[in-house]
Enzyme design. Structure first.
Site, PDB file in Angstrom:
ATOM      1  NE  ARG A  25      -4.080  -1.831   2.026  1.00 37.49           N
ATOM      2  CZ  ARG A  25      -4.886  -2.270   2.967  1.00 37.49           C
ATOM      3  NH1 ARG A  25      -4.706  -1.887   4.215  1.00 37.49           N
ATOM      4  NH2 ARG A  25      -5.882  -3.076   2.669  1.00 37.49           N
ATOM      5  CE  LYS A  63     -23.553 -14.274   5.922  1.00 37.31           C
ATOM      6  NZ  LYS A  63     -23.234 -13.372   7.051  1.00 37.31           N
ATOM      7  N   GLY A 115      -9.920  -8.864  -2.082  1.00 39.43           N
ATOM      8  CA  GLY A 115     -10.236  -9.888  -1.082  1.00 39.43           C
ATOM      9  C   GLY A 115      -9.825 -11.289  -1.504  1.00 39.43           C
ATOM     10  N   GLY A 159     -13.898  -3.264   0.033  1.00 38.13           N
ATOM     11  CA  GLY A 159     -15.245  -2.725   0.250  1.00 38.13           C
ATOM     12  C   GLY A 159     -15.604  -1.604  -0.710  1.00 38.13           C
TER      13      GLY A 159
END
Ligand code: AMP
Length: 397
Positions: free
Chosen positions: A35, A198, A354, A377
């Site tokens: 990063r 999910k 992710g 996100g």
């Protein structure tokens, strides 16, 4: 898109929101500095123009003010090494010390501010706090895509104080450009691969993708709620009973819009959730009780591969199975291979952070896809069709 390339920063004091939220070990050594290294081109462009730089970041999730383990002081020496110069450090991001150090900056200087989240005002998007930060600089740059979905003081509110003097850094610009290759006027056919555990985490993204995609491949644990919704037997596979109706609605909507939904026709099933479980291949809608689907099966791999090799744009978010265990990694690996092959044939492929990024890395395909997003996100919210405050704050004047 307004990027730093459209400006010359000579004489400017540039406040840059970066994402230096890097992992540290128990001795505060940085275990992955990607990063930080990602922002070096942005910093070097501004410093090269003769500007000075004030770096703002968060680190971790401090709960009640300053905590040594979340101090950005821990990254100081490494950052200094990477930039090849001494860096000034303000131990309080809006204190008198910071103001004084900022006032003394000359072209080529770098000042790192202490963790913004030591003030609760940062995450609250407090205007006074944003103004105090803003008062130290003459130009605002956002290069932190990972927090672009948050309307925090340093990611969005601060931009109000810099009309006409704000821009995206290279990290941010690259993320938005690549996401737009999927969302705005993609080469067709566009195939989205959605997987993971999910349904509830991915519903908004699937619904929004129904508006743009030609094909949606659904794999991973979330596929079984779709099978049960259509009357299938799924044994002990993951299932969200409260989402059955949503799955039916998605399937109907897809049909009405002419979007092809591809579910895994067969699965690798296991008699327990463990690497050494007994396994077999069976139809995904006829899984015996006591067994659970932990990967997409042989026929599903062929189906998915066929769709991917005929796609011109590919978005991938979420693994096809429990890829962390070798016995259930074949589906995810096959998809990674097919995405790589399709990319080699000219398709544009974006891997959405992710677990999919981890999978592409695990199988060694990082360099064989078009772009691996660092967004997490923020990228998901972008694909859900939401306006990201960090982007809007720059784009909207
Ligand atoms: P997510 O964070 O929702 O993208 O989910 C990723 C996780 O889903 C990974 O850790 C996978 O091991 C897990 N996963 C994928 N497929 C299955 C499955 N069929 N059953 C249970 N877990 C799964």
């Amino acid at each position: 898109m307004i990027t730093i390339d459209q400006f010359n920063f000579k004489g400017e004091k540039v406040l840059i929101r970066v994402d230096f939220n890097v992992p540290l070990d128990v001795d505060f050594n940085i275990t992955d500095d990607s990063r930080i290294t990602a922002t070096l081109p942005t910093l070097n462009k501004i410093l090269g123009d003769g500007g000075s730089v004030i770096l703002m970041s968060h680190l971790g999730r401090p709960k009640t003010g300053p905590e040594d383990k979340y101090s950005l002081r821990h990254i100081l020496s490494h950052l200094s090494e990477l930039l090849g110069k001494n860096i000034k450090f303000a131990t309080d991001c809006i204190g008198a010390d910071a103001v004084e150090l900022a006032a003394g900056l000359v072209g080529g200087d770098v000042l790192l501010l202490e963790n913004l989240r030591f003030y609760k005002e940062e995450e609250k998007g407090d205007r006074d706090f944003a103004q105090k930060l803003a008062s130290m600089g003459t130009f605002y740059v956002n290069d932190a895509f990972g927090t672009a979905h948050r309307a925090h003081a340093s990611t969005a509110i601060i931009a109000d104080f810099f009309p006409g003097k704000k821009a995206f850094g290279y990290v941010m610009a690259r993320e938005v450009e690549n996401a737009n290759k999927v969302m705005k006027a993609p080469q067709r056919p566009l195939t989205a691969i959605v997987g993971g555990a999910k349904v509830s985490d991915k519903i908004l993204i699937v619904e929004n993708l129904l508006e743009v995609a030609d094909h949606i491949i659904i794999g991973g644990g979330m596929a079984y709620t779709f099978f049960k919704a259509q009357g299938g037997e799924i044994g002990n596979s993951l299932c969200e009973d409260e989402r059955l109706q949503t799955c039916r609605e998605i399937l109907e909507k897809a049909k009405a819009k002419g979007v092809a939904i591809h579910l895994p026709s067969d699965s690798v099933i296991a008699d327990k959730f463990a690497a050494d479980a007994n396994t077999q291949n069976c139809n995904s809608n006829a899984i015996p009780s006591g067994w659970m689907g932990l990967d997409v099966g042989v026929s599903a791999c062929d189906d998915f591969k066929n769709v991917l090799l005929n796609s011109k744009t590919i978005l991938w978010n979420g693994p096809m199975g429990v890829f962390e265990m070798d016995a259930f990694s074949k589906g995810t690996k096959t998809v990674a291979e097919a995405v790589a092959e399709s990319t080699q044939n000219g398709a544009f492929s974006l891997i959405g952070g992710g677990d999919s990024a981890a999978a592409v890395h695990k199988f060694g395909f990082d360099d064989k896809v078009s772009y691996v997003s660092t967004g997490g996100g923020a990228l998901l919210e972008y694909f859900e069709g939401k306006t990201l405050p960090g982007i809007a704050a720059i784009v909207e004047g």
